[in-house]
Design a protein around this motif. Structure first.
Motif, PDB file in Angstrom:
ATOM      1  N   ASP A 105       0.865  -1.177   0.000  1.00  0.00           N
ATOM      2  CA  ASP A 105       0.000   0.000   0.000  1.00  0.00           C
ATOM      3  C   ASP A 105       0.903   1.228   0.000  1.00  0.00           C
ATOM      4  O   ASP A 105       2.099   1.137   0.293  1.00  0.00           O
TER       5      ASP A 105
ATOM      6  N   HIS B 142      -1.987  -9.723  -2.711  1.00  0.00           N
ATOM      7  CA  HIS B 142      -3.116  -8.872  -2.338  1.00  0.00           C
ATOM      8  C   HIS B 142      -2.870  -7.463  -2.860  1.00  0.00           C
ATOM      9  O   HIS B 142      -1.822  -6.871  -2.617  1.00  0.00           O
TER      10      HIS B 142
ATOM     11  N   ASP C 256      -4.303  -3.465  -3.206  1.00  0.00           N
ATOM     12  CA  ASP C 256      -5.156  -2.464  -2.569  1.00  0.00           C
ATOM     13  C   ASP C 256      -5.999  -1.770  -3.643  1.00  0.00           C
ATOM     14  O   ASP C 256      -5.924  -0.564  -3.842  1.00  0.00           O
TER      15      ASP C 256
ATOM     16  N   GLY D  88     -10.005  -1.870  -5.657  1.00  0.00           N
ATOM     17  CA  GLY D  88     -11.388  -2.303  -5.525  1.00  0.00           C
ATOM     18  C   GLY D  88     -12.203  -1.912  -6.728  1.00  0.00           C
ATOM     19  O   GLY D  88     -11.791  -1.077  -7.543  1.00  0.00           O
TER      20      GLY D  88
ATOM     21  N   LYS E 193      -9.816  -5.844  -2.857  1.00  0.00           N
ATOM     22  CA  LYS E 193     -10.767  -5.475  -1.806  1.00  0.00           C
ATOM     23  C   LYS E 193     -12.130  -6.097  -2.083  1.00  0.00           C
ATOM     24  O   LYS E 193     -12.545  -6.139  -3.228  1.00  0.00           O
ATOM     25  N   PRO E 194     -12.797  -6.613  -1.115  1.00  0.00           N
ATOM     26  CA  PRO E 194     -12.518  -6.564   0.323  1.00  0.00           C
ATOM     27  C   PRO E 194     -11.704  -7.752   0.844  1.00  0.00           C
ATOM     28  O   PRO E 194     -11.580  -7.937   2.049  1.00  0.00           O
ATOM     29  N   HIS E 195     -11.126  -8.561  -0.042  1.00  0.00           N
ATOM     30  CA  HIS E 195     -10.424  -9.780   0.366  1.00  0.00           C
ATOM     31  C   HIS E 195      -8.906  -9.629   0.409  1.00  0.00           C
ATOM     32  O   HIS E 195      -8.212 -10.618   0.629  1.00  0.00           O
ATOM     33  N   SER E 196      -8.406  -8.437   0.234  1.00  0.00           N
ATOM     34  CA  SER E 196      -6.956  -8.210   0.137  1.00  0.00           C
ATOM     35  C   SER E 196      -6.393  -7.608   1.422  1.00  0.00           C
ATOM     36  O   SER E 196      -5.745  -6.570   1.407  1.00  0.00           O
TER      37      SER E 196
ATOM     38  N   SER F 227      -4.677  -3.951   2.068  1.00  0.00           N
ATOM     39  CA  SER F 227      -5.660  -2.935   2.478  1.00  0.00           C
ATOM     40  C   SER F 227      -5.801  -2.782   3.983  1.00  0.00           C
ATOM     41  O   SER F 227      -6.388  -1.797   4.434  1.00  0.00           O
ATOM     42  N   LYS F 228      -5.292  -3.700   4.768  1.00  0.00           N
ATOM     43  CA  LYS F 228      -5.365  -3.588   6.231  1.00  0.00           C
ATOM     44  C   LYS F 228      -3.978  -3.512   6.867  1.00  0.00           C
ATOM     45  O   LYS F 228      -3.655  -2.549   7.534  1.00  0.00           O
TER      46      LYS F 228
END
Length: 158
Positions: A43, A114, A116, A118, A144-147, A151-152
């Motif tokens: 990210d 993954h 970032d 969507g 997103k929303p599974h990455s 993303s987190k």
């Protein structure tokens, strides 16, 4: 070119390439009753006159926790479109380097990249092209929303 040097543990301790691979290997071998996923994500965030990137390697013991390692890098300011591509390219290069080392260890794991990105928002315009690039190298891709790695976890470290 992205290298496996300069990573830190989740606690912020520096770990060089050999130790990084050893830590991943030991975590996987510590309990063979679980499935494992090795996940890479990146990210970024705009700062004054540069872009900060955080790349993460997550070793997920599915159903029983995870470990992560992270690395910070910087580039000159670039537009959003270029930034999204750079995030993907950092993750792609890191994935290639990491997988080439882990294959030699003969461990059992799944590997994911993954992104970032969507389907909603500004990244929608480049999502298909970037996913196709990563898949073209044979990697499983999550957005997103599974990455969560990008993303987190990476996002939290920015």
């Amino acid at each position: 070119m992205v290298s496996l040097t300069g990573f830190k543990t989740g606690k912020g301790l520096k770990v060089e390439e050999k130790k990084l691979i050893e830590e991943i290997k030991n975590f996987i071998l510590a309990d063979r009753n679980f499935k494992y996923k090795v996940i890479v994500g990146t990210d970024s965030e705009v700062q004054k006159d540069r872009i900060e990137f955080i790349s993460v390697i997550v070793v997920h013991r599915v159903g029983n926790g995870a470990r992560f390692f992270w690395k910070r890098s910087f580039t000159n300011s670039i537009d959003l479109y270029s930034r999204l591509w750079q995030e993907a390219l950092f993750s792609l290069e890191l994935s290639k380097a990491l997988l080439s080392k882990l294959i030699k260890e003969k461990l059992e794991f799944e590997f994911e990249v993954h992104l970032d990105l969507g389907t909603n928002g500004k990244s929608n315009s480049v999502i298909k092209e970037i996913i196709n690039l990563i898949r073209g190298y044979g990697f499983e891709v999550k957005v997103k929303p599974h990455s969560f790695a990008a993303s987190k976890i990476a996002d939290h470290l920015l």
